[in-house]
Write a protein that holds these residues in place. Structure first.
Motif, mmCIF file in Angstrom:
data_model
loop_
_atom_site.group_PDB
_atom_site.id
_atom_site.type_symbol
_atom_site.label_atom_id
_atom_site.label_comp_id
_atom_site.label_asym_id
_atom_site.label_seq_id
_atom_site.Cartn_x
_atom_site.Cartn_y
_atom_site.Cartn_z
ATOM 1 N N GLY A 16 48.833 42.453 47.505
ATOM 2 C CA GLY A 16 47.599 43.060 47.020
ATOM 3 C C GLY A 16 46.750 42.040 46.290
ATOM 4 N N LYS A 17 45.908 42.538 45.429
ATOM 5 C CA LYS A 17 45.000 41.675 44.681
ATOM 6 C C LYS A 17 45.764 40.949 43.582
ATOM 7 N N ILE A 18 45.445 39.661 43.423
ATOM 8 C CA ILE A 18 46.133 38.807 42.457
ATOM 9 C C ILE A 18 45.088 38.066 41.630
ATOM 10 N N LYS A 19 45.359 37.968 40.338
ATOM 11 C CA LYS A 19 44.504 37.200 39.435
ATOM 12 C C LYS A 19 45.417 36.403 38.516
ATOM 13 N N ASP A 20 45.177 35.128 38.409
ATOM 14 C CA ASP A 20 45.982 34.240 37.557
ATOM 15 C C ASP A 20 47.469 34.316 37.892
ATOM 16 N N GLY A 21 47.779 34.462 39.177
ATOM 17 C CA GLY A 21 49.174 34.471 39.628
ATOM 18 C C GLY A 21 49.925 35.755 39.389
ATOM 19 N N LYS A 22 49.217 36.818 38.976
ATOM 20 C CA LYS A 22 49.866 38.100 38.700
ATOM 21 C C LYS A 22 49.178 39.221 39.475
ATOM 22 N N ALA A 23 49.940 40.303 39.683
ATOM 23 C CA ALA A 23 49.385 41.487 40.330
ATOM 24 C C ALA A 23 48.304 42.072 39.433
#
Length: 90
Positions: A38-45
């Motif tokens: 899914g969507k990831i930001k800064d290496g996290k879900a």
């Protein structure tokens, strides 16, 4: 106009619109791992996505919905390995 859109997509990269995959360990139980797409930001879900959970390598459940920093956050659906389901806010 069509050429402008195509050029913009090529410039940004088609991957900018694709979901990514990561694996992580749950903070609440380090024996449980998650395969997330899914969507990831800064290496996290972060955003909307789905994770399948494994306890000691065996299927333990899945969650699909909204995420924030590798935690359930917002609306979603959790399905336990026995088939029980919760749909609502996390």
């Amino acid at each position: 106009m069509k050429n402008l859109i195509i050029a913009l997509l090529l410039f940004l990269g088609l991957d900018a619109f694709a979901d990514d995959k990561i694996k992580f360990v749950l903070k609440s139980n380090p024996k449980i791992t998650a395969d997330y797409k899914g969507k990831i930001k800064d290496g996290k879900a972060n955003g909307v996505g789905k994770a399948v959970f494994y306890l000691d390598g065996e299927f333990d459940g899945e969650y699909e919905g909204e995420w924030k920093e590798n935690d359930f956050h917002g609306d979603g659906t959790f399905i336990w390995k026995n088939g029980s389901k919760y749909i609502g806010e996390f």
